[in-house]
Design an enzyme around this catalytic site. Structure first.
Site, PDB file in Angstrom:
ATOM      1  N   LYS A  32       0.848  -1.193   0.000  1.00  0.00           N
ATOM      2  CA  LYS A  32       0.000   0.000   0.000  1.00  0.00           C
ATOM      3  C   LYS A  32       0.888   1.250   0.000  1.00  0.00           C
ATOM      4  CE  LYS A  32      -3.967   1.629   2.838  1.00  0.00           C
ATOM      5  NZ  LYS A  32      -4.725   1.332   4.079  1.00  0.00           N
TER       6      LYS A  32
ATOM      7  N   SER B  30      -9.734   0.957   3.184  1.00  0.00           N
ATOM      8  CA  SER B  30      -8.882   1.790   2.372  1.00  0.00           C
ATOM      9  C   SER B  30      -7.799   1.036   1.610  1.00  0.00           C
ATOM     10  CB  SER B  30      -8.209   2.840   3.253  1.00  0.00           C
ATOM     11  OG  SER B  30      -7.299   2.226   4.154  1.00  0.00           O
TER      12      SER B  30
ATOM     13  N   SER C 276      -9.824  -1.561   7.222  1.00  0.00           N
ATOM     14  CA  SER C 276      -9.209  -1.269   5.925  1.00  0.00           C
ATOM     15  C   SER C 276      -8.443  -2.407   5.274  1.00  0.00           C
ATOM     16  CB  SER C 276      -8.289  -0.049   6.039  1.00  0.00           C
ATOM     17  OG  SER C 276      -9.053   1.126   6.062  1.00  0.00           O
TER      18      SER C 276
END
Lengths: 479, 484
Positions: free
Chosen positions: B78, B153, B177
């Site tokens: 990420k 997310s 997330s």
């Protein structure tokens, strides 16, 4: 109407740790801008603070030395505000549950009894960086130097117990003495290692309702603290007398004019939105840690003064002067260890040593004459080997050459002459050459006595034992 | 077997047996990325050159007989993890040109284990969102249905695994997330216990809730990844100094006699029928495997979302203050200091981030602090206590991950409250600070993956991994592939 000033001080003490409070960067003063930085003190994304244990130790020492309670579980908090010298947009400080609380200092105001000044709290926090303006290298713009960012500070907050500018200065000086004595702060006010904000208000005498206070920033010498507080008291009284009201605000002291001026009003004051810093776990301090630190505390100035008076028989004045700094007191005690005449050592440390240090601008820590050497010199005086007057000459030579006193005395043949027959023959010679003065003396002009003493010392090159000279001269002159 | 379909453990065997090289593996992945990225949009930055050179050096290691579980394995992470020398945006315009001078501890550990970085994955801006729609770099699409969101997310992290653009990925989980996008994309997502994995070098959203974890094709890979990233980090004061177990060896211990709690507050009437069905079938599977079910209650569940949106936003409002245009990141042309702050932040942050900064600032403001922040902290304690009490009686809990399968892009973007409610089953776990994982447990009528959540005790990762592994062995859900 008469007014009673009320004063509280907030003192920032920069701690003498090698590294910063939340990272491993050096705290050394005066390095190339931004050379002592890392992701943590630059506030880079993702960086996290790790508490420096030394800072906690220093805080505990400061707390114990100012009669504070040490908080068993204290919390770091974020103080949020924007400023270019504050890299994270918040300062890590303490708000609720600071490390030390509820302490006091007893201050000594001349001619009065001890006065107890409450210490509300002592907390740990990180310093901000520094802005540099108008450098030509920066095209007259502003630069940010983050070397100072994240250096450890203690903030010592007093109760509003001070009533005069003199009390404020005495309190400040005592606090300064304690933190330098503990070795946790270098006390350098010019470099900002020890800085002070003053909260000042006035109220009618006899009232128990405190007036509105102004916080005065930037009072960074003992002299300025006095000036700023006195100016502010006067300003507030005049304002009230003229029918005005004091507003709560932050004011800046201008050392050039000796005045304070408004910096920001209460309305403009920041809402710091304090909340516990989730990046740091609560700081748990065990009783054992507190006790261990207590054992490590040096004898504090107050205790040492008492001991100098009780054990060494020094008068209060001497005890106070000799405990002005820990190094000075250590020097004095080492001198006493070398020569067991405390009063003589005290006189020399307060006299010749202090004078010579002042003249050369040196500090006691690097005094060229060691306490042992001083002891050696005093031994020669007390044993009558040299006179006090010669001792001063010997001392100057010791200062210059670093040689021991007895070697200088030997090399230069400065041993005191106490042998009465030798002195007698000098006296006889002088009396024979100055019959006029002998007559004058015998005619009642006793002042001439000094002339004869001077002559004897001159002929003996200062080596004649003054008390023997006095005694013999008196006998001979009286005939 | 196709390289892009391999799990970590399969690829490791192939690398070790010299059936394939790391360069081949990485090349296949890079080709896959090139072909599907236009449809999926998992990546913000692809680091092809560095990946190939890292693969070469991994192959050298393997030739010398050095072949750890992760040596030569192509991973992606990420864009919230700092990577030294490689741009790190956190999905935000404000960090568009930010090239960090240091790396996150968790990535550093994977790197030290020989893993190869394919690139940085798309995400909601500053990890604030449940759909990946708040990214400044375009919305990632769900590989199972590109008209749907991948979740958020860590949407890019889940989509990349599902689209087979990376063998495994790393995400972060503040309120769900990792788990929610894993559920929506049909992969295994693990949120470890708070303190289990270092947060150093992970761009902070809400520091007391953020935790790093893996997204993988199966539970075994999850165990491998967790073992590589877990452990105490002296740079993170909140990381916990407790030994890292051999997670993989515990996988096969079975669930016979395992006590699984079913919190009644999680099986609400509004649950999507397909999700409901998947949960019932999962319960049946576990019963068959010998687990026991216990009805339990987590009475403060209703307050979790509100509590989360006070605490997380309060912390975020402070964490994001450093993006001021002074030292790094976006700086707007401006007239004076205040103007520079205002314009840099106005331009640099997106709508959702600004919304949360304002919420958090408000919650911390003088006069409101006690009513909001302090109260939320008290409720957080109550929620933690709910878990402590419930765990006295059960070993793990079984719940849905999200109330519905992936929703359509644009469906909730203008309705923040609806969006926030999609994390209703994941948020309490972060507030309690414990561990949980999402694993594939079925599909909706329209073919979208549905995830099952296993919640463990603090530092009980071994138990949920074991329970997940048993389920995986008994089902076929994880073998289905998105056709993209």
């Amino acid at each position: 109407m008469k007014y009673q000033p009320v004063i509280g001080l907030e003192v920032h003490v920069q701690l003498l740790t090698n590294t910063k409070i939340f990272c491993g960067c050096s705290t050394k003063f005066g390095a190339e801008p931004n050379s002592q930085t890392c992701p943590v003190c630059l506030g880079l994304p993702g960086a996290l603070p790790v508490l420096n244990k030394k800072v906690v130790e220093f805080a505990i020492k400061a707390g114990l030395s100012t009669n504070c309670s040490i908080t068993p579980r204290s919390i770091f908090a974020r103080k949020n505000y924007f400023y270019p010298d504050l890299p994270k947009g918040y300062q890590i400080s303490q708000f609720e549950d600071p490390i030390c609380q509820w302490g006091w200092l007893d201050i000594k105001v001349e001619g009065q009894e001890l006065k107890r000044i409450g210490i509300t709290r002592i907390h740990m926090e990180e310093d901000a960086g520094k802005l540099v303006h108008g450098d030509s290298e920066m095209n007259d713009g502003s630069g940010v130097d983050l070397n100072r960012a994240c250096t450890p500070l203690l903030e010592v907050v007093s109760e509003p117990d001070l009533r005069t500018s003199d009390e404020a200065v005495i309190y400040l000086k005592q606090l300064h003495q304690i933190v330098t004595w503990l070795g946790i702060c270098d006390g350098n006010m010019e470099e900002g290692s020890f800085r002070c904000d003053a909260n000042v208000s006035v109220m009618p005498v006899g009232s128990d309702k405190l007036g509105t206070r102004a916080e005065i920033k930037n009072v960074n010498s003992f002299k300025f603290v006095k000036q700023a507080i006195e100016y502010e008291i006067q300003r507030q009284i005049e304002l009230i007398e003229d029918g005005g009201t004091v507003v709560q605000e932050t004011r800046l002291f201008d050392p050039n004019s000796g005045k304070t001026r408004s910096m920001r009003s209460k309305e403009e004051a920041h809402d710091y939105r304090y909340f516990p810093d989730p990046d740091l776990v609560p700081l748990v301090i065990s009783d054992e840690w507190i006790e261990r630190t207590r054992q490590e505390l040096p004898e504090l100035p107050e205790q040492r003064q008492q001991r100098f008076m009780a054990e060494l028989g020094l008068p209060l004045y001497d005890a106070e002067v000799l405990t002005a700094s820990r190094a000075l007191a250590d020097y004095f005690e080492a001198g006493v260890a070398a020569h067991d005449n405390a009063k003589a050592v005290a006189n020399w440390v307060m006299g010749e040593i202090t004078r010579a240090l002042n003249d050369s601008g040196a500090a006691i820590e690097i005094c060229p004459v060691s306490p042992t050497q001083l002891g050696g010199l005093l031994k020669l005086i007390d044993s009558g080997t040299i006179s006090g007057k010669i001792a001063k000459t010997v001392f100057d030579e010791m200062w210059k050459s670093g040689k021991a006193a007895h070697i200088i005395v030997e090399e230069q043949g400065l041993v005191q002459v106490s042998d009465s027959s030798a002195i007698e023959s000098i006296i006889d010679g002088i009396m024979a050459a100055n019959t006029g003065q002998v007559e004058e003396y015998r005619g009642g002009k006793e002042k001439v006595f000094g002339f004869f003493v001077g002559q004897v010392m001159k002929v003996s090159k200062g080596k004649a034992n003054p008390s023997v000279v006095n005694e013999l001269l008196l006998n001979k002159l009286k005939g | 077997m196709n390289i892009i379909d391999m799990t970590i453990h399969e690829m490791h065997a192939a690398l070790k047996g010299r059936q394939i090289s790391s360069v081949e593996a990485v090349t296949s992945m890079l080709q896959r990325i090139e072909s599907v990225e236009p449809k999926v949009g998992s990546f913000i930055t692809v680091t092809s050159e560095q990946a190939l050179s890292a693969a070469k050096s991994a192959d050298d290691d393997i030739a010398r007989g050095v072949c750890g579980q992760l040596t030569g394995i192509p991973l992606a992470i990420k864009d919230i993890f700092l990577t030294e020398g490689t741009r790190t945006t956190c999905g935000s315009r404000i960090l568009e040109n930010f090239v960090p001078p240091y790396s996150a501890s968790s990535w550093e550990k994977l790197h030290q284990s020989g893993a190869v970085l394919l690139g940085k994955l798309n995400q909601d801006e500053f990890a604030m969102g449940s759909s990946n729609e708040s990214s400044a770099y375009g919305t990632t699409r769900n590989p199972w249905d590109t008209s749907c969101i991948p979740g958020g997310s860590s949407g890019g992290s889940a989509a990349a695994v599902a689209a087979r653009e990376a063998t495994a990925t790393l995400g972060t989980d503040t309120g769900g997330s990792i788990r929610q996008p894993a559920s929506h994309c049909g992969c295994v997502g693990l949120k470890p216990t708070y303190g289990r994995v270092s947060r150093y070098g992970v761009i902070a959203y809400a520091s007391s809730l953020d935790q790093v974890g893996p997204l993988t094709r199966d539970v075994t890979d999850s165990a491998i990844m967790l073992e590589a990233i877990a452990g105490y980090d002296p740079k993170d004061s909140t990381s916990v100094d407790t030994p890292v177990p051999d997670y993989r060896s515990a996988l096969t211990h079975g669930v016979k006699g395992l006590r699984i709690g079913l919190p009644k507050e999680y099986f609400i009437s509004g649950l999507d029928p397909d999700v409901q069905k998947a949960m019932e079938s999962a319960i049946d599977t576990y019963r068959r495997l010998g687990a026991e079910f216990v009805d339990i209650s987590l009475p403060h569940t209703d307050y979790a979302v509100a509590t989360y949106y006070l605490i997380a936003t309060a912390e975020a409002s402070s964490n994001l203050a450093r993006y001021d245009g002074v030292r790094f990141g976006h700086r707007a042309e401006a007239d004076g200091l205040l103007d520079m702050y205002t314009k840099s932040r106005s331009d640099g942050f997106g709508t959702e981030v600004k919304r949360r900064i304002m919420l958090g600032t408000y919650a911390l403001s003088s006069g409101y602090y006690d009513a909001y922040y302090v109260k939320a902290q008290k409720v957080r304690t109550l929620i933690m206590n709910d878990f402590i009490k419930a765990f006295e009686d059960v070993d793990v809990m079984l719940t849905p991950v999200a109330p519905t399968p992936a929703f359509k892009i644009g469906e909730k973007i203008n309705d923040p409250l609806q969006m926030y409610l999609s994390d209703i089953f994941t948020i309490p776990v972060n507030l309690a600070g414990t561990c949980a994982m999402s694993l594939p447990a079925g599909f909706s009528a329209s073919g979208l993956p549905i995830g099952l959540q296993l919640i463990g005790k603090p530092f009980g990762e071994e138990t949920i991994l074991k329970a997940g592994y048993s389920f995986e062995q008994a089902t076929e859900w994880h073998n289905r592939k998105a056709t993209i």
